[in-house]
Design an enzyme around this catalytic site. Structure first.
Site, PDB file in Angstrom:
ATOM      1  N   ASP A 117       4.024  64.265 -47.135  1.00 57.25           N
ATOM      2  CA  ASP A 117       3.820  62.902 -47.659  1.00 57.25           C
ATOM      3  C   ASP A 117       3.558  63.006 -49.159  1.00 57.25           C
ATOM      4  O   ASP A 117       2.442  63.308 -49.577  1.00 57.25           O
ATOM      5  CB  ASP A 117       2.627  62.257 -46.928  1.00 57.25           C
TER       6      ASP A 117
ATOM      7  N   GLU B 231       0.868  61.290 -55.311  1.00 56.83           N
ATOM      8  CA  GLU B 231       0.323  61.679 -53.995  1.00 56.83           C
ATOM      9  C   GLU B 231       0.620  63.140 -53.691  1.00 56.83           C
ATOM     10  O   GLU B 231       1.770  63.564 -53.716  1.00 56.83           O
ATOM     11  CB  GLU B 231       0.948  60.801 -52.895  1.00 56.83           C
TER      12      GLU B 231
ATOM     13  N   ARG C  55       2.049  55.760 -58.472  1.00 58.91           N
ATOM     14  CA  ARG C  55       1.209  56.466 -57.485  1.00 58.91           C
ATOM     15  C   ARG C  55       1.562  57.944 -57.593  1.00 58.91           C
ATOM     16  O   ARG C  55       2.735  58.290 -57.819  1.00 58.91           O
ATOM     17  CB  ARG C  55       1.463  55.938 -56.066  1.00 58.91           C
TER      18      ARG C  55
ATOM     19  N   GLU D 271      -3.966  60.248 -53.111  1.00 57.15           N
ATOM     20  CA  GLU D 271      -2.893  59.393 -53.599  1.00 57.15           C
ATOM     21  C   GLU D 271      -3.373  58.172 -54.379  1.00 57.15           C
ATOM     22  O   GLU D 271      -3.105  57.035 -53.984  1.00 57.15           O
ATOM     23  CB  GLU D 271      -1.994  58.963 -52.441  1.00 57.15           C
TER      24      GLU D 271
ATOM     25  N   HIS E 166       4.718  49.081 -49.531  1.00 62.23           N
ATOM     26  CA  HIS E 166       5.597  49.593 -48.474  1.00 62.23           C
ATOM     27  C   HIS E 166       7.023  49.104 -48.666  1.00 62.23           C
ATOM     28  O   HIS E 166       7.659  48.612 -47.721  1.00 62.23           O
ATOM     29  CB  HIS E 166       5.052  49.220 -47.089  1.00 62.23           C
TER      30      HIS E 166
ATOM     31  N   TYR F 256      -1.099  49.452 -59.829  1.00 63.65           N
ATOM     32  CA  TYR F 256       0.039  48.555 -59.655  1.00 63.65           C
ATOM     33  C   TYR F 256      -0.254  47.266 -60.423  1.00 63.65           C
ATOM     34  O   TYR F 256      -1.172  46.513 -60.055  1.00 63.65           O
ATOM     35  CB  TYR F 256       0.247  48.244 -58.155  1.00 63.65           C
TER      36      TYR F 256
ATOM     37  N   ASP G  65      23.214  48.436 -26.144  1.00 65.65           N
ATOM     38  CA  ASP G  65      23.060  49.697 -25.416  1.00 65.65           C
ATOM     39  C   ASP G  65      22.913  50.906 -26.336  1.00 65.65           C
ATOM     40  O   ASP G  65      23.191  52.030 -25.931  1.00 65.65           O
ATOM     41  CB  ASP G  65      24.235  49.893 -24.436  1.00 65.65           C
TER      42      ASP G  65
ATOM     43  N   ASP H 155       8.013  57.526 -52.599  1.00 59.03           N
ATOM     44  CA  ASP H 155       7.034  57.989 -51.606  1.00 59.03           C
ATOM     45  C   ASP H 155       7.844  58.411 -50.388  1.00 59.03           C
ATOM     46  O   ASP H 155       8.355  57.553 -49.666  1.00 59.03           O
ATOM     47  CB  ASP H 155       6.050  56.859 -51.280  1.00 59.03           C
TER      48      ASP H 155
ATOM     49  N   HIS I 103      -0.094  59.180 -40.890  1.00 59.20           N
ATOM     50  CA  HIS I 103      -1.501  58.742 -40.924  1.00 59.20           C
ATOM     51  C   HIS I 103      -2.101  59.368 -39.674  1.00 59.20           C
ATOM     52  O   HIS I 103      -2.089  58.778 -38.600  1.00 59.20           O
ATOM     53  CB  HIS I 103      -1.619  57.221 -40.919  1.00 59.20           C
TER      54      HIS I 103
ATOM     55  N   HIS J 266      -5.442  50.152 -52.330  1.00 62.62           N
ATOM     56  CA  HIS J 266      -5.396  50.979 -51.112  1.00 62.62           C
ATOM     57  C   HIS J 266      -6.379  52.149 -51.221  1.00 62.62           C
ATOM     58  O   HIS J 266      -6.980  52.376 -52.271  1.00 62.62           O
ATOM     59  CB  HIS J 266      -3.966  51.478 -50.838  1.00 62.62           C
TER      60      HIS J 266
ATOM     61  N   HIS K 232      -5.746  59.871 -46.532  1.00 59.54           N
ATOM     62  CA  HIS K 232      -5.688  59.766 -45.065  1.00 59.54           C
ATOM     63  C   HIS K 232      -5.373  61.140 -44.510  1.00 59.54           C
ATOM     64  O   HIS K 232      -4.756  61.964 -45.189  1.00 59.54           O
ATOM     65  CB  HIS K 232      -4.640  58.723 -44.619  1.00 59.54           C
TER      66      HIS K 232
HETATM   67  N1  GLY Z   1       3.709  57.173 -47.054  1.00 63.74           N
HETATM   68  C1  GLY Z   1       2.627  56.494 -46.514  1.00 63.74           C
HETATM   69  C2  GLY Z   1       1.387  56.792 -47.230  1.00 63.74           C
HETATM   70  O1  GLY Z   1       1.416  57.347 -48.300  1.00 63.74           O
HETATM   71  O2  GLY Z   1       0.332  56.533 -46.738  1.00 63.74           O
HETATM   72 MN    MN Z   2       0.021  58.925 -47.851  1.00 64.18          MN
HETATM   73 MN    MN Z   3       3.013  58.511 -49.050  1.00 69.29          MN
END
Ligand code: GLY
Ligand code: MN
Ligand code: MN
Length: 445
Positions: free
Chosen positions: A270, A407, A405, A383, A242, A387, A39, A259, A360, A349, A353
């Site tokens: 982000d 970003e 990364r 970004e 992720h 890797y 609950d 991130d 996103h 990747h 975005h």
């Molecule tokens: N944090 C998700 C991305 O960078 O797309």
């Molecule tokens: Mn991102």
């Molecule tokens: Mn990100």
């Protein structure tokens, strides 16, 4: 705390109705509570489209718009006032206040939906709603059947449904000045949290403790919390795109990739930064880091109206592949390595975005088969990353297990772009300086 005025939401609803034919019936459901266990429920997060059009943060509501409707053009169905329920789960706005505070023509209780919607359907010329929402669609079918049963021969029901999500996505893609203010605040808070994490990071801490430092800063600064699951990956965990477990001990000599972004008034920040746990980059870390930084700065320098995200991605890929060949991590001719997508072993990747109420965010990336041109008011991420898997074969093992990364969030302006996240250092000197206790002065790129 910055809030958008009610007029903003009324204007958005009007603008949306004006973009569609008269008597088009629009249905936009709110989010609902989701069970976490038995609950208890997950923290409530409003549906982004519904929030964009109402600024109303309660579950189980339905926004109904219809230009020229005899019942009223801007209608809300929401939870009724209920003294007992409100004692348990908090104050509800109710119908009377919804009209006054949210600017609706009329507000009805949820119990009135099944009586009102069939009437509206008989009047409607066509229907717009999120067509992938199965629950709403089945209710819509029931309202149609009721309309047929109740109005029989007078019932001429609309026979066209169009996806409202796409229409709204296009509206949401271009940010207004007041949205940009909120996005700057989300970016500012996110940047401060990253700075804090860099300053407090020490070997021997757990990744989740760094996560706690970030999320503490988010809340302390008035954000509702993280805009998505914070990623704190040290060492080879940085190679898991992720990674949200954040469970390991941060080891001396490793890099940490964070991130994470704050959500402010529904808008997401982000940011990714990668920094050395011990405050100083090793030679390999530095070489790879500077390559990713070069790609990040190159894409930023190319950002202006008229270019496309695909072009920014291609420029980043070209930069990364050239550098990987120079470092001996890829072997061959750059054009061939790009053509054969050999770089995907290390860069798997995209570079960008859209960013907004969703991390996103909505909005088409391609139109009529072509990559869409950037326009002032669009906000997106840049970004690039590299890797090197811990078990990568065919390269010097010194590179293995490094993940990087960088970003940033950028706003397209009339002449170029504005980096919203430049308050967190990203050059080697900037990062090492901040970690040593120096004050960081933001730069433009
Ligand atoms: N944090 C998700 C991305 O960078 O797309
Ligand atoms: Mn991102
Ligand atoms: Mn990100």
């Amino acid at each position: 705390m910055k809030h958008l005025p009610v007029e903003t939401f009324i204007k958005r609803r009007q603008q949306l109705m004006d973009s569609l034919p008269d008597k088009a019936l629009l249905l936009v459901p709110s989010a609902t509570l989701v069970t976490r266990s038995r609950d208890t429920e997950h923290p409530f997060r409003q549906d982004s489209d519904f929030w964009y059009l109402t600024g109303f943060n309660e579950p189980d509501a339905l926004l109904v718009l219809m230009k020229g409707s005899t019942l009223g053009e801007q209608l809300l169905f929401n939870q009724p006032k209920d003294k007992i329920m409100e004692t348990w789960t908090g104050v509800r706005l109710g119908q009377e206040a919804a009209v006054i505070q949210l600017g609706f023509d009329k507000a009805f209780t949820l119990a009135e939906i099944d009586a009102q919607l069939p009437k509206l359907l008989v009047e409607a010329s066509e229907v717009w709603m999120p067509i992938e929402d199965e629950a709403l669609y089945s209710r819509y079918l029931a309202w149609r059947q009721q309309a047929r049963a109740r109005f029989r021969k007078q019932a001429s029901l609309p026979n066209r449904i169009t996806d409202l999500s796409q229409q709204l996505g296009e509206m949401r893609l271009i940010k207004t000045p007041e949205e940009i203010e909120l996005m700057k605040e989300a970016a500012r808070i996110s940047a401060e949290a990253h700075n804090r994490a860099m300053q407090v990071c020490r070997p021997g801490m757990y990744e989740y403790q760094l996560q706690a430092e970030l999320e503490h800063e988010f809340k302390m600064q008035g954000a509702s919390g993280p805009a998505y699951g914070s990623i704190v990956g040290s060492g080879e965990n940085a190679c898991v795109l992720h990674y949200v477990e954040n469970k390991d001990v941060i080891q001396k000599g490793d890099l940490v990739l964070i991130d994470a972004g704050a959500e402010y008034q529904g808008y997401a920040g982000d940011i990714t930064r990668t920094f050395p746990v011990s405050g100083v980059f090793s030679l390999q870390q530095k070489q790879l880091y500077n390559l990713v930084l070069k790609a990040n700065q190159l894409a930023i320098s190319l950002t202006k109206p008229g270019v496309t995200l695909e072009e920014l991605h291609q420029a980043s890929v070209h930069c990364l592949v050239t550098g990987l060949v120079e470092l001996g991590l890829l072997k061959g001719e750059v054009p061939h390595l790009i053509e054969a997508e050999a770089y995907k072993t290390f860069y798997m990747h995209g570079t960008s975005h859209w960013l907004g109420l969703d991390v996103h965010d909505v909005g088409l990336y391609r139109q009529e088969g072509q990559a869409r041109l950037l326009e002032p008011g669009m906000v997106f991420t840049i970004e690039p990353g590299l890797y090197i898997a811990p078990d990568q074969q065919g390269i010097d093992p010194l590179w293995c297990g490094i993940g990087i990364r960088i970003e940033d969030d950028v706003l397209v302006t009339e002449t170029g772009c504005e980096v919203l996240t430049s308050a967190v250092p990203k050059t080697i000197e900037g990062i090492e300086g901040l970690m040593k206790g120096e004050v960081y002065a933001a730069t433009r790129i």
